[in-house]
Scaffold this active site. Structure first.
Site, PDB file in Angstrom:
ATOM      1  N   GLU A 102       0.595  -0.914   0.009  1.00  0.00           N
ATOM      2  CA  GLU A 102      -0.196   0.157  -0.309  1.00  0.00           C
ATOM      3  C   GLU A 102       0.768   1.330   0.153  1.00  0.00           C
ATOM      4  O   GLU A 102       2.090   1.449   0.620  1.00  0.00           O
ATOM      5  CB  GLU A 102      -0.743   0.055   1.106  1.00  0.00           C
ATOM      6  CG  GLU A 102      -0.432  -0.692   2.652  1.00  0.00           C
ATOM      7  CD  GLU A 102       0.675   0.646   3.626  1.00  0.00           C
ATOM      8  OE1 GLU A 102       0.555   1.683   2.655  1.00  0.00           O
ATOM      9  OE2 GLU A 102       1.546   0.146   3.341  1.00  0.00           O
TER      10      GLU A 102
ATOM     11  N   GLU B 152       4.575  -0.614   1.964  1.00  0.00           N
ATOM     12  CA  GLU B 152       4.946  -1.365   0.765  1.00  0.00           C
ATOM     13  C   GLU B 152       4.338  -2.431  -0.209  1.00  0.00           C
ATOM     14  O   GLU B 152       4.771  -2.833  -1.378  1.00  0.00           O
ATOM     15  CB  GLU B 152       5.363  -0.191   0.028  1.00  0.00           C
ATOM     16  CG  GLU B 152       6.343   0.857   0.246  1.00  0.00           C
ATOM     17  CD  GLU B 152       7.382   1.647  -0.418  1.00  0.00           C
ATOM     18  OE1 GLU B 152       8.449   0.638  -1.208  1.00  0.00           O
ATOM     19  OE2 GLU B 152       7.730   2.383  -0.454  1.00  0.00           O
TER      20      GLU B 152
END
Length: 349
Positions: free
Chosen positions: A171, A314
């Site tokens: 994300e 991430e």
């Protein structure tokens, strides 16, 4: 989304037991490879195969912005979300580096970045330009949550069609630790102070402000902890909704999924509250430095593979843990049995 939930079956415990028995025939003392053996067994329960495969992996990074950023809860301005998405698209972020290291398929999906993105290398599935400020109103409408989840189901299906045997979900979204902390506090009943950490690197005074903002939002939204989709709509984010949908979709596809850090684990908890059978498909990659991550892991009865003091997001920690899945599957596929090697196993009797 209901159709996806209906497709999710419990993991195959018989397949896991078959793998457990097979591991005891390999040229090693029983159980001597510890957690690696348990990982191999879990992969068998997920796939239903004695010798599961996890290559190639797919990394899907969902990006979105948060209206609560206006409350000053992050060390970075909201524009950084779009800038980092560009960095992902150009292959320059940590997750890109780690994805290349493990030969992963990579897709970046914009489900709610505040800026209008026109760059190549980013899949547009924008539901809206960022969420509303959850202090003032619900972050999303229920239909927007479902739309974000549907976008992630489509992304998982693309990964599966491309040949992925394992999923890593990441994300990007400035202020998403604020949304995740609010959700986690409601879902678990823990105090906000217990779950809030430094996030992007805020100082103690900023952290106290962040706690106060989240407490105001929780009080204003009055979300029911027994209604996970409502908690997501009132306090969450579009990328958190997408990650939740991705975990559901991966379970429906019987894809092993490596869960990343704090935000990813809150999404995983939400998915498991929607459909408890999802839990068996989740492998927890690492323990984040965010204090709320321990709360979320405890709620899921999860033991992560790595503990490296990370808090990047991430999908980075999950990508670093992925080689352990490769090792677990290689152990089952390539290690000799006592009979194959002509080694006496009488010491085991």
């Amino acid at each position: 989304m209901h159709a996806i939930v209906d497709q999710i079956q419990s993991v195959d415990l018989k397949a896991g037991e078959a793998t457990r028995r097979y591991l005891d025939t390999l040229t090693k003392p029983p159980g001597s490879l510890g957690a690696l053996e348990e990982l191999a067994i879990q992969l068998s329960t997920i796939t239903g195969e004695l010798k599961p495969k996890v290559m190639p992996p797919a990394v899907i990074v969902f990006a979105a912005d948060h209206g609560v950023a206006i409350e000053g809860v992050s060390a970075f301005p909201q524009e950084v979300t779009a800038q980092m998405v560009a960095n992902f698209a150009n292959g320059g972020a940590a997750i890109n580096v780690f994805a290349r290291q493990i030969d992963a398929l990579v897709e970046i999906v914009d489900v709610g970045v505040a800026a209008t993105l026109t760059m190549t290398g980013v899949t547009s599935a924008k539901v809206r330009h960022g969420t509303a400020n959850m202090v003032e109103e619900d972050a999303m409408q229920s239909a927007e949550v479902i739309k974000a989840m549907d976008a992630s189901v489509a992304a998982v299906e693309r990964a599966k069609k491309a040949g992925a045997k394992c999923l890593i979900v990441g994300e990007m979204g400035i202020a998403n630790t604020t949304a995740s902390s609010a959700m986690l506090a409601v879902l678990t009943g823990e105090s906000v102070a217990r779950v809030v950490g430094a996030g992007t690197g805020i100082n103690p005074q900023q952290q106290a402000h962040k706690v106060a903002v989240i407490e105001r939002a929780i009080a204003a939204r009055n979300a029911d902890p027994q209604a996970p989709l409502a908690v997501l709509a009132k306090l969450g984010g579009l990328e958190i909704a997408a990650m939740t949908g991705a975990y559901l979709a991966a379970a429906a596809q019987r894809l092993p999924t490596v869960v990343d850090g704090f935000i990813a684990t809150v999404a995983a908890l939400t998915a498991c509250r929607i459909c408890p059978a999802v839990r068996g498909y989740l492998i927890f990659g690492h323990r984040s430095q965010e204090p709320g991550h321990d709360v979320a892991l405890t709620a899921l009865e999860a033991r992560p593979l790595l503990d490296m003091g990370m808090r990047l997001g991430e999908g980075s920690g999950a990508a670093l843990a992925y080689p352990l899945l490769q090792a677990a599957t290689a152990m089952v596929a390539e290690m000799a049995t006592f009979n194959d090697a002509g080694v006496s196993d009488k010491a085991r009797l």
